[in-house]
Design a protein around this motif. Structure first.
Motif, short mmCIF file in Angstrom:
data_model
loop_
_atom_site.label_atom_id
_atom_site.label_comp_id
_atom_site.label_asym_id
_atom_site.label_seq_id
_atom_site.Cartn_x
_atom_site.Cartn_y
_atom_site.Cartn_z
N VAL A 118 12.47 29.30 -7.12
CA VAL A 118 11.12 29.74 -7.48
C VAL A 118 10.74 31.01 -6.73
O VAL A 118 10.22 31.99 -7.30
N VAL A 119 11.02 31.03 -5.41
CA VAL A 119 10.66 32.21 -4.61
C VAL A 119 11.41 33.44 -5.09
O VAL A 119 10.83 34.53 -5.26
N GLN A 120 12.72 33.29 -5.32
CA GLN A 120 13.51 34.45 -5.74
C GLN A 120 13.07 34.96 -7.11
O GLN A 120 12.95 36.18 -7.33
N LEU A 122 10.12 34.69 -8.53
CA LEU A 122 8.81 35.34 -8.40
C LEU A 122 8.94 36.73 -7.79
O LEU A 122 8.33 37.70 -8.26
N LEU A 123 9.75 36.84 -6.71
CA LEU A 123 9.87 38.14 -6.04
C LEU A 123 10.61 39.14 -6.90
O LEU A 123 10.22 40.31 -7.01
N VAL A 124 11.70 38.71 -7.55
CA VAL A 124 12.44 39.63 -8.41
C VAL A 124 11.57 40.04 -9.60
O VAL A 124 11.52 41.22 -9.99
N GLY A 125 10.86 39.07 -10.19
CA GLY A 125 9.99 39.39 -11.32
C GLY A 125 8.84 40.30 -10.93
O GLY A 125 8.37 41.11 -11.74
N GLY A 126 8.37 40.18 -9.69
CA GLY A 126 7.22 40.98 -9.27
C GLY A 126 7.58 42.38 -8.82
O GLY A 126 6.75 43.29 -8.92
N PHE A 127 8.81 42.59 -8.30
CA PHE A 127 9.14 43.90 -7.71
C PHE A 127 10.21 44.66 -8.48
O PHE A 127 10.46 45.82 -8.18
N ALA A 128 10.88 43.98 -9.43
CA ALA A 128 11.85 44.71 -10.26
C ALA A 128 11.14 45.18 -11.53
O ALA A 128 10.28 44.47 -12.08
N ASN A 136 18.58 42.11 -12.44
CA ASN A 136 18.36 41.48 -11.14
C ASN A 136 18.13 39.97 -11.25
O ASN A 136 18.59 39.20 -10.42
N LEU A 137 17.41 39.57 -12.30
CA LEU A 137 17.23 38.12 -12.50
C LEU A 137 18.56 37.44 -12.77
O LEU A 137 18.84 36.35 -12.23
N LEU A 138 19.38 38.06 -13.61
CA LEU A 138 20.67 37.48 -13.92
C LEU A 138 21.55 37.39 -12.68
O LEU A 138 22.21 36.37 -12.41
N MET A 144 23.04 32.39 -6.97
CA MET A 144 22.64 31.06 -6.52
C MET A 144 23.52 29.98 -7.13
O MET A 144 23.92 29.01 -6.45
N ALA A 145 23.87 30.12 -8.41
CA ALA A 145 24.74 29.14 -9.05
C ALA A 145 26.12 29.10 -8.39
O ALA A 145 26.69 28.03 -8.17
#
Length: 391
Positions: A118-120, A122-128, A136-138, A144-145
């Motif tokens: 969730v943290v990652q 939110l941060l990637v969605g907010g700053f990328a 970056n989301l991928l 993580m996987a």
């Protein structure tokens, strides 16, 4: 506080200092430098990770987030590109996640993975921004996987190793129980059979032939003492791992029986009404203890079956010391086997187990001309064959 704990807390403090320097002390560095720096700084948390992995994850997550949301690169550098480089810091979080998945409970692993995800996101969605958002989301999801998969594989490998060790211990316990059962059966069954027969003889002739009754009682006493000595020897062997379990004030126990005791075994069997002819062939020599004991127990169990089931007055035992194997044969001319097979209980099963443990061969069954035959061949080690050549 132990030295390990001190080093862990020192490492944690230095990690916080390193992250602070990355965020505030190097504002003009590129986002990639910030991300790689945060990734390398996580090595300072090894001590914390070993003792308190959840705390290490929290510190890593906060430190990586601080690197992402901290001052971006210089003004002339595209901020989107800068943030893409700073997202490398979350690889440190994924490394800690992999360790937690591998070592902690499934419930703790699930909570930590969900929180970090969730943290990652939110941060990637907010700053990328722009085209870099999807990439970056991928990358974040794949990283993580991969970390969680590596942790799961490590956990499964460790659990499999634990199961294998538990299985080996269980098999060793079962094997030891079978060995004890065979030893007790072979040692006690023969003696109890002789005692029962002698007691029956004594009870029948005690009034008319008191001297014969006394002989029967003497045989019962001698057999009982021998059996008691064998049982005590077995119990001492079972308690051998306990140095305080010595029986004080007793004479040393006799060694385990072997083929050298066949004449005494034949004499005891003769007292039970079955004459035993012992024949030895080949070059007689000392044998390894396990082979010597197993050969003796095979003869003992076969003679017990002759006394109890054959209904005959004599049998023959042949021992042949070959160059490569020891041959043991017990033959009688009694009733042999009935249509349903003789009621030998666990005796022949124990013989087969003993021979199998020594990688030998055994046959046990009725003879065409009548009676019963037990024949075993036990391989001899090379040292025994060398001993023959030396003589």
């Amino acid at each position: 506080m132990t030295r390990t704990k001190v080093m862990a807390w020192v490492g944690g403090g230095v990690y916080v200092l390193a992250v602070g320097l990355l965020v505030a002390g190097a504002p003009r560095a590129s986002g990639t430098v910030h991300g790689i720096g945060a990734l390398l700084a996580v090595s300072l948390l090894v001590g914390v990770l070993r003792s308190r992995p959840i705390l290490a994850l929290a510190m890593t997550l906060l430190g990586s987030t601080a690197v992402v949301v901290g001052p971006p690169s210089t003004a002339h550098v595209d901020q989107s590109a800068a943030y893409q480089g700073q997202f490398l810091s979350y690889l440190a979080v994924d490394l800690v996640l992999g360790f937690i998945v591998a070592t902690r409970t499934r419930r703790s692993s699930t909570v930590t993975v969900a929180t970090s995800l969730v943290v990652q996101l939110l941060l990637v969605g907010g700053f990328a921004h722009g085209d870099g958002l999807a990439v970056n989301l991928l990358i974040a999801l794949l990283a993580m996987a991969a970390a969680c998969t590596a942790g799961l594989l490590s956990r499964e490998r460790r659990e499999h190793a634990v199961q294998l060790r538990a299985q080996e211990v269980a098999e060793a316990v079962v094997a030891e129980r079978l060995r004890i059962a065979r030893e007790l059966h072979d040692m006690v069954a023969h003696s109890i059979g002789i005692i029962a027969i002698q007691a029956g003889v004594g009870s029948r002739v005690i009034e008319t032939q008191p001297e014969e009754a006394r002989e029967a009682l003497r045989a019962i006493e001698a057999t009982s003492r021998e059996t008691l000595s064998g049982l005590r020897r077995t119990l001492v062997a079972l308690r051998r791992t306990d140095p305080d379990a010595e029986v004080s004030g007793r004479a040393p126990h006799a060694p385990s029986p072997g083929l050298a005791d066949l004449e005494r075994l034949a004499a005891a069997t003769a007292d039970a009404g079955v004459r035993v002819d012992v024949c030895r062939g080949g070059q007689q020599r000392p044998l390894p203890a396990d082979i010597d004991l197993s050969a003796y127990r095979i003869v003992q169990e076969a003679l017990t079956n002759v006394v109890r089931h054959a209904g005959t007055g004599r049998c023959r035992v042949a021992i042949d010391y070959g160059d490569e194997e020891l041959s043991v044969e017990i033959v009688d001319d009694g009733r042999g086997a009935t249509e349903d097979g003789p009621a030998h209980g666990f005796g022949i099963v124990g013989m087969r187990e003993r021979v199998a443990l020594l990688h030998g061969r055994i046959t046990a069954g009725p003879r065409p001309e009548g009676g019963f035959r037990v024949a075993a061949r036990l391989p001899l080690p090379v040292s025994a064959a060398v001993g023959v050549e030396a003589r």
